[in-house]
Design a protein around this motif. Structure first.
Motif, PDB file in Angstrom:
ATOM      1  N   TYR A  80      -1.683  -1.284  -4.251  1.00 59.50           N
ATOM      2  CA  TYR A  80      -2.656  -0.176  -3.988  1.00 59.50           C
ATOM      3  C   TYR A  80      -1.905   1.061  -3.949  1.00 59.50           C
ATOM      4  CZ  TYR A  80      -6.437   1.865  -1.671  1.00 59.50           C
ATOM      5  OH  TYR A  80      -7.428   2.988  -1.177  1.00 59.50           O
ATOM      6  N   PRO A 123      -2.237  -0.159   7.299  1.00 53.81           N
ATOM      7  CA  PRO A 123      -2.324  -1.375   6.176  1.00 53.81           C
ATOM      8  C   PRO A 123      -1.411  -2.664   6.682  1.00 53.81           C
ATOM      9  CG  PRO A 123      -1.833   0.850   5.422  1.00 53.81           C
ATOM     10  CD  PRO A 123      -1.831   1.051   6.837  1.00 53.81           C
ATOM     11  N   TRP A 148      -4.102   6.555   3.230  1.00 59.18           N
ATOM     12  CA  TRP A 148      -4.765   5.247   3.757  1.00 59.18           C
ATOM     13  C   TRP A 148      -5.998   5.709   4.228  1.00 59.18           C
ATOM     14  CZ3 TRP A 148      -5.566   0.429   3.586  1.00 59.18           C
ATOM     15  CH2 TRP A 148      -5.915  -0.312   4.852  1.00 59.18           C
ATOM     16  N   TYR A 188       4.023  -0.741   3.750  1.00 59.87           N
ATOM     17  CA  TYR A 188       3.046   0.566   3.832  1.00 59.87           C
ATOM     18  C   TYR A 188       4.142   2.049   3.702  1.00 59.87           C
ATOM     19  CZ  TYR A 188       0.080   4.595   4.914  1.00 59.87           C
ATOM     20  OH  TYR A 188      -0.645   5.914   4.830  1.00 59.87           O
ATOM     21  N   CYS A 234       0.743  -1.119  -0.049  1.00 64.07           N
ATOM     22  CA  CYS A 234       0.119   0.074  -0.033  1.00 64.07           C
ATOM     23  C   CYS A 234       0.895   1.252   0.115  1.00 64.07           C
ATOM     24  CB  CYS A 234      -1.000   0.004   1.095  1.00 64.07           C
ATOM     25  SG  CYS A 234      -1.797   1.456   1.432  1.00 64.07           S
TER      26      CYS A 234
END
Length: 437
Positions: free
Chosen positions: A213, A122, A112, A130, A108
């Motif tokens: 993501y 995450p 967030w 993250y 990620c």
């Protein structure tokens, strides 16, 4: 990690912008913002004209994308704030959880905004790594956050000032894993640093399946662009920001091509909701749609969406069927043989729409529902849209009236009655079947 069969285990990249309007991409009609990379992505893949976020605001829209459910179902119906209770339960089954169980590398990068306490971050939600800011860039810092030993303080800040319970608007932290590494972050560098981190992650995992993501901080306000983009767009600072995001998309797509994995990677680009209603060109454009962020008119929730998968999605495709971010999880589950949680979700597998093998939306029978906080304000059923807010009844035929200018409720009482019943029945059922842990 052992290399996987890429034909059955595609890489997945979701690029999620923040408050980007429906029109704010060249192929969606922007008259001034130049987006050559997104335009090429659409030429090489598919563009959805009737694609929806599941909320007109950020935290709920992110919860919906990751879980495949309307936000109320998973307990995140409203915007979350730093150092306040609440977040997406780490008992929810996210796309990252599902793919990590399939031995995917998961990352990620970016915003967030699903809870800033350690158990909501995450790395507790299926992501191996993250890097980003934990909430919107106009917020402040959680004074109780975990701090890295090598944290960089800027603008005269210190550990003592970070720990003060004082709201410092737009002074937000940059995190790596679960600790703050820079405070306040230099927001002019965020898009560039996110992109560099994304390219590094892709390169490191090119030989095994991965899920990225990438949730850009921009174009949420306050707007920031790096030196190479600031002052370049004919659309002002907002245009500068979008054009830098477009550059980021190009960098990622070229990386896939250079590494020879663009034919084993599904890339999706969309926004979390519509644009702010701001003057002086600071906000985006949802034209020809009506409305803005915070609203359940089309401009608040219908967003640009482009997807590319070389060799699997036909180049230059356009889909005008209803689809949503809640459809990502079940679609990715289908493509990767991922296991679903077994709990009720709202998303549908839209691979047949993406691949051009089906012409009808899987939402056509039930409808698509527009939630604001916990309130089901509207339903889209085929071409009809019914909106009921504070007893004001609005009915639009979106195939004839995309701008929601002509309320035809009075002349179509049977349609109003049918859609209102569907809306109320669905909402009652959803609220009886929320995920509880």
């Amino acid at each position: 990690m052992v290399a996987q069969n890429k034909s059955s285990m595609p890489n997945v990249i979701i690029i999620f912008t923040d408050d980007q309007g429906y029109q704010d991409v060249g192929v969606f009609g922007s008259p001034l913002i130049k987006t050559p990379n997104l335009d090429q992505m659409a030429a090489d893949g598919i563009r959805f004209t009737d694609f929806y976020s599941a909320s007109p605001v950020c935290s709920p829209s992110r919860a919906a994308l990751l879980t495949g459910s309307y936000p109320t179902r998973v307990g995140v119906p409203k915007v979350l704030w730093p150092n306040r209770p609440g977040g997406l339960s780490n008992q929810e089954w996210t796309i990252a959880d599902m793919l990590k169980a399939q031995q995917y590398a998961t990352a990620c990068i970016g915003k967030w905004h699903l809870g800033d306490e350690l158990h909501y971050l995450p790395t507790k939600q299926g992501f191996d790594s993250y890097f980003g800011i934990p909430f919107s860039n106009d917020m402040s810092v959680n004074p109780n956050c975990k701090v890295a030993e090598n944290i960089i303080f800027r603008e005269g800040m210190t550990l003592d000032s970070l720990r003060e319970k004082k709201w410092r608007k737009s002074k937000v932290p940059l995190m790596k894993q679960d600790a703050v590494v820079e405070y306040p972050v230099d927001q002019t560098t965020l898009t560039k640093r996110y992109t560099e981190s994304a390219v590094d992650f892709i390169t490191e995992n090119k030989d095994a399946p991965f899920f990225l993501y990438l949730a850009h901080t921009m174009p949420h306000i306050p707007l920031y662009a790096s030196k190479g983009f600031k002052g370049k767009s004919k659309r002002g600072l907002y245009g500068d920001v979008i054009e830098e995001v477009d550059w980021s998309v190009g960098k990622i797509l070229r990386t896939l091509e250079i590494l020879g994995i663009d034919d084993t990677t599904l890339v999706i680009y969309t926004s979390d909701n519509g644009p702010w209603k701001l003057d002086n060109g600071r906000g985006g454009s949802a034209l020809p749609l009506r409305g803005f962020k915070f609203q359940t008119y089309e401009g608040g929730m219908r967003v640009p969406m482009i997807a590319q998968w070389k060799g699997k999605i036909a180049a230059g495709s356009v889909c005008s069927q209803v689809a949503s971010t809640i459809d990502f999880l079940p679609t990715i589950a289908y493509l990767t043989d991922g296991e679903m949680s077994g709990k009720p979700i709202d998303g549908k597998n839209i691979w047949k729409l993406l691949s051009g093998k089906k012409t009808k939306s899987p939402h056509e029978k039930e409808g698509f529902f527009y939630y604001k906080d916990t309130i089901a304000e509207a339903i889209r059923y085929k071409d009809w849209k019914l909106r009921v807010v504070k007893d004001k009844i609005e009915l639009y035929n979106l195939s004839k009236d995309i701008s929601e200018e002509n309320n035809v409720a009075e002349g179509n009482p049977k349609v109003v009655r049918k859609l209102r019943e569907k809306l109320e029945d669905f909402d009652a059922d959803l609220k009886q079947n929320t995920h509880r842990f």
